[in-house]
Design a protein around this motif. Structure first.
Motif, PDB file in Angstrom:
ATOM      1  N   VAL A 104     -18.877  16.538  45.810  1.00 29.18           N
ATOM      2  CA  VAL A 104     -18.500  15.152  45.565  1.00 29.18           C
ATOM      3  C   VAL A 104     -17.748  14.633  46.786  1.00 29.18           C
ATOM      4  O   VAL A 104     -16.933  15.346  47.370  1.00 29.18           O
ATOM      5  N   GLU A 105     -18.080  13.419  47.180  1.00 31.70           N
ATOM      6  CA  GLU A 105     -17.342  12.737  48.236  1.00 31.70           C
ATOM      7  C   GLU A 105     -16.597  11.600  47.575  1.00 31.70           C
ATOM      8  O   GLU A 105     -17.200  10.708  46.969  1.00 31.70           O
ATOM      9  N   SER A 106     -15.281  11.671  47.663  1.00 35.18           N
ATOM     10  CA  SER A 106     -14.428  10.667  47.028  1.00 35.18           C
ATOM     11  C   SER A 106     -13.315  10.295  47.995  1.00 35.18           C
ATOM     12  O   SER A 106     -12.614  11.183  48.488  1.00 35.18           O
ATOM     13  N   ALA A 107     -13.183   9.028  48.281  1.00 34.18           N
ATOM     14  CA  ALA A 107     -12.158   8.524  49.195  1.00 34.18           C
ATOM     15  C   ALA A 107     -12.200   9.232  50.549  1.00 34.18           C
ATOM     16  O   ALA A 107     -11.173   9.586  51.117  1.00 34.18           O
ATOM     17  N   GLY A 108     -13.414   9.485  51.056  1.00 29.77           N
ATOM     18  CA  GLY A 108     -13.584  10.083  52.370  1.00 29.77           C
ATOM     19  C   GLY A 108     -13.426  11.590  52.421  1.00 29.77           C
ATOM     20  O   GLY A 108     -13.559  12.194  53.472  1.00 29.77           O
ATOM     21  N   THR A 109     -13.141  12.221  51.288  1.00 33.65           N
ATOM     22  CA  THR A 109     -12.968  13.671  51.224  1.00 33.65           C
ATOM     23  C   THR A 109     -14.146  14.290  50.493  1.00 33.65           C
ATOM     24  O   THR A 109     -14.514  13.837  49.412  1.00 33.65           O
ATOM     25  N   VAL A 110     -14.744  15.332  51.084  1.00 34.23           N
ATOM     26  CA  VAL A 110     -15.868  16.029  50.452  1.00 34.23           C
ATOM     27  C   VAL A 110     -15.352  17.362  49.920  1.00 34.23           C
ATOM     28  O   VAL A 110     -14.652  18.080  50.619  1.00 34.23           O
ATOM     29  N   ARG A 111     -15.686  17.671  48.658  1.00 42.90           N
ATOM     30  CA  ARG A 111     -15.310  18.967  48.102  1.00 42.90           C
ATOM     31  C   ARG A 111     -16.416  19.487  47.200  1.00 42.90           C
ATOM     32  O   ARG A 111     -17.144  18.727  46.582  1.00 42.90           O
ATOM     33  N   ARG A 112     -16.517  20.806  47.175  1.00 40.94           N
ATOM     34  CA  ARG A 112     -17.512  21.481  46.336  1.00 40.94           C
ATOM     35  C   ARG A 112     -16.889  21.637  44.956  1.00 40.94           C
ATOM     36  O   ARG A 112     -15.757  22.091  44.825  1.00 40.94           O
ATOM     37  N   LEU A 113     -17.638  21.269  43.922  1.00 42.68           N
ATOM     38  CA  LEU A 113     -17.140  21.396  42.558  1.00 42.68           C
ATOM     39  C   LEU A 113     -17.571  22.743  41.982  1.00 42.68           C
ATOM     40  O   LEU A 113     -18.705  23.171  42.179  1.00 42.68           O
ATOM     41  N   THR A 114     -16.659  23.388  41.268  1.00 43.41           N
ATOM     42  CA  THR A 114     -16.981  24.637  40.594  1.00 43.41           C
ATOM     43  C   THR A 114     -16.584  24.599  39.125  1.00 43.41           C
ATOM     44  O   THR A 114     -16.861  25.530  38.388  1.00 43.41           O
ATOM     45  N   LYS A 115     -15.931  23.515  38.723  1.00 42.57           N
ATOM     46  CA  LYS A 115     -15.524  23.370  37.322  1.00 42.57           C
ATOM     47  C   LYS A 115     -16.177  22.132  36.729  1.00 42.57           C
ATOM     48  O   LYS A 115     -16.090  21.040  37.294  1.00 42.57           O
ATOM     49  N   ALA A 116     -16.820  22.312  35.586  1.00 46.69           N
ATOM     50  CA  ALA A 116     -17.498  21.203  34.924  1.00 46.69           C
ATOM     51  C   ALA A 116     -16.516  20.127  34.469  1.00 46.69           C
ATOM     52  O   ALA A 116     -16.904  18.993  34.237  1.00 46.69           O
ATOM     53  N   SER A 117     -15.254  20.475  34.391  1.00 47.66           N
ATOM     54  CA  SER A 117     -14.242  19.513  33.951  1.00 47.66           C
ATOM     55  C   SER A 117     -13.760  18.600  35.076  1.00 47.66           C
ATOM     56  O   SER A 117     -12.963  17.690  34.837  1.00 47.66           O
ATOM     57  N   ALA A 118     -14.247  18.814  36.309  1.00 50.54           N
ATOM     58  CA  ALA A 118     -13.875  17.950  37.431  1.00 50.54           C
ATOM     59  C   ALA A 118     -14.283  16.518  37.114  1.00 50.54           C
ATOM     60  O   ALA A 118     -15.332  16.275  36.514  1.00 50.54           O
ATOM     61  N   LEU A 119     -13.452  15.572  37.502  1.00 49.76           N
ATOM     62  CA  LEU A 119     -13.707  14.172  37.182  1.00 49.76           C
ATOM     63  C   LEU A 119     -14.414  13.456  38.323  1.00 49.76           C
ATOM     64  O   LEU A 119     -14.125  13.701  39.497  1.00 49.76           O
ATOM     65  N   VAL A 120     -15.346  12.570  37.970  1.00 47.17           N
ATOM     66  CA  VAL A 120     -16.010  11.697  38.935  1.00 47.17           C
ATOM     67  C   VAL A 120     -15.761  10.254  38.525  1.00 47.17           C
ATOM     68  O   VAL A 120     -15.546   9.954  37.351  1.00 47.17           O
ATOM     69  N   ARG A 121     -15.801   9.379  39.519  1.00 41.75           N
ATOM     70  CA  ARG A 121     -15.517   7.967  39.294  1.00 41.75           C
ATOM     71  C   ARG A 121     -16.575   7.098  39.964  1.00 41.75           C
ATOM     72  O   ARG A 121     -17.286   7.561  40.853  1.00 41.75           O
ATOM     73  N   GLN A 122     -16.618   5.858  39.572  1.00 44.08           N
ATOM     74  CA  GLN A 122     -17.504   4.891  40.218  1.00 44.08           C
ATOM     75  C   GLN A 122     -17.161   4.858  41.703  1.00 44.08           C
ATOM     76  O   GLN A 122     -15.990   4.845  42.073  1.00 44.08           O
ATOM     77  N   GLY A 123     -18.197   4.879  42.553  1.00 41.94           N
ATOM     78  CA  GLY A 123     -18.008   4.864  43.997  1.00 41.94           C
ATOM     79  C   GLY A 123     -18.084   6.237  44.640  1.00 41.94           C
ATOM     80  O   GLY A 123     -18.270   6.344  45.850  1.00 41.94           O
ATOM     81  N   ASP A 124     -17.940   7.306  43.844  1.00 44.49           N
ATOM     82  CA  ASP A 124     -18.078   8.665  44.380  1.00 44.49           C
ATOM     83  C   ASP A 124     -19.534   8.913  44.753  1.00 44.49           C
ATOM     84  O   ASP A 124     -20.442   8.314  44.189  1.00 44.49           O
ATOM     85  N   THR A 125     -19.744   9.828  45.691  1.00 45.35           N
ATOM     86  CA  THR A 125     -21.090  10.250  46.079  1.00 45.35           C
ATOM     87  C   THR A 125     -21.260  11.716  45.709  1.00 45.35           C
ATOM     88  O   THR A 125     -20.409  12.534  46.034  1.00 45.35           O
ATOM     89  N   LEU A 126     -22.340  12.033  45.011  1.00 45.71           N
ATOM     90  CA  LEU A 126     -22.638  13.412  44.631  1.00 45.71           C
ATOM     91  C   LEU A 126     -23.816  13.923  45.447  1.00 45.71           C
ATOM     92  O   LEU A 126     -24.763  13.186  45.716  1.00 45.71           O
ATOM     93  N   THR A 127     -23.760  15.190  45.829  1.00 47.86           N
ATOM     94  CA  THR A 127     -24.860  15.887  46.476  1.00 47.86           C
ATOM     95  C   THR A 127     -25.167  17.092  45.606  1.00 47.86           C
ATOM     96  O   THR A 127     -24.265  17.878  45.303  1.00 47.86           O
ATOM     97  N   LEU A 128     -26.437  17.218  45.167  1.00 47.37           N
ATOM     98  CA  LEU A 128     -26.798  18.293  44.247  1.00 47.37           C
ATOM     99  C   LEU A 128     -28.272  18.621  44.337  1.00 47.37           C
ATOM    100  O   LEU A 128     -29.063  17.804  44.800  1.00 47.37           O
ATOM    101  N   PRO A 129     -28.647  19.823  43.887  1.00 45.16           N
ATOM    102  CA  PRO A 129     -30.070  20.182  43.866  1.00 45.16           C
ATOM    103  C   PRO A 129     -30.743  19.556  42.650  1.00 45.16           C
ATOM    104  O   PRO A 129     -30.194  19.560  41.553  1.00 45.16           O
ATOM    105  N   LEU A 130     -31.918  19.004  42.867  1.00 42.75           N
ATOM    106  CA  LEU A 130     -32.673  18.399  41.781  1.00 42.75           C
ATOM    107  C   LEU A 130     -34.148  18.526  42.109  1.00 42.75           C
ATOM    108  O   LEU A 130     -34.595  18.064  43.165  1.00 42.75           O
ATOM    109  N   ASN A 131     -34.895  19.183  41.243  1.00 44.32           N
ATOM    110  CA  ASN A 131     -36.333  19.362  41.440  1.00 44.32           C
ATOM    111  C   ASN A 131     -36.672  19.974  42.798  1.00 44.32           C
ATOM    112  O   ASN A 131     -37.517  19.476  43.532  1.00 44.32           O
ATOM    113  N   ARG A 132     -36.008  21.056  43.118  1.00 41.50           N
ATOM    114  CA  ARG A 132     -36.260  21.831  44.336  1.00 41.50           C
ATOM    115  C   ARG A 132     -35.991  21.068  45.633  1.00 41.50           C
ATOM    116  O   ARG A 132     -36.591  21.349  46.675  1.00 41.50           O
TER     117      ARG A 132
END
Length: 108
Positions: free
Chosen positions: A38-66
């Motif tokens: 997730v990229e939020s407020a200019g900071t990129v971090r790898r998420l490892t907990k499903a409870s991590a919060l995301v907000r409008q304006g965040d950017t997600l990078t993830l695998p989808l359909n190979r």
């Protein structure tokens, strides 16, 4: 609610609401494996907990359909609604074929 605490949603719930994964369990598995950033407020971090919060304006990078996709969160949503409603929650970035909606991930 203060201005700094914008509405947020658990990342696993958001991925499920956005219909990027068929079940919340699959979304949780991908996050737990560290495959979502997730990229939020200019900071990129790898998420490892499903409870991590995301907000409008965040950017997600993830695998989808190979493939790896980047998407911007346009809304956090309140339910898992129809596909047309789910598409309003995000916008694909850096994709040549943004005309097509990503197919639902059914697991490995």
């Amino acid at each position: 609610m203060s201005e700094t605490s914008a509405e947020a949603r658990r990342v696993d719930v958001w991925l499920w609401h956005a219909r990027l994964f068929k079940t919340r369990t699959l979304a949780t598995r991908v996050v737990s494996k560290g495959q979502v950033r997730v990229e939020s407020a200019g900071t990129v971090r790898r998420l490892t907990k499903a409870s991590a919060l995301v907000r409008q304006g965040d950017t997600l990078t993830l695998p989808l359909n190979r493939r790896i996709v980047r998407l911007e969160i346009l809304g956090v949503g309140t339910r898992r609604g129809p596909a047309a409603e789910a598409r309003l929650l995000y916008r694909l970035l850096d994709e040549a074929d943004t005309e097509t909606e990503p197919a639902v991930h059914s697991g490995s």
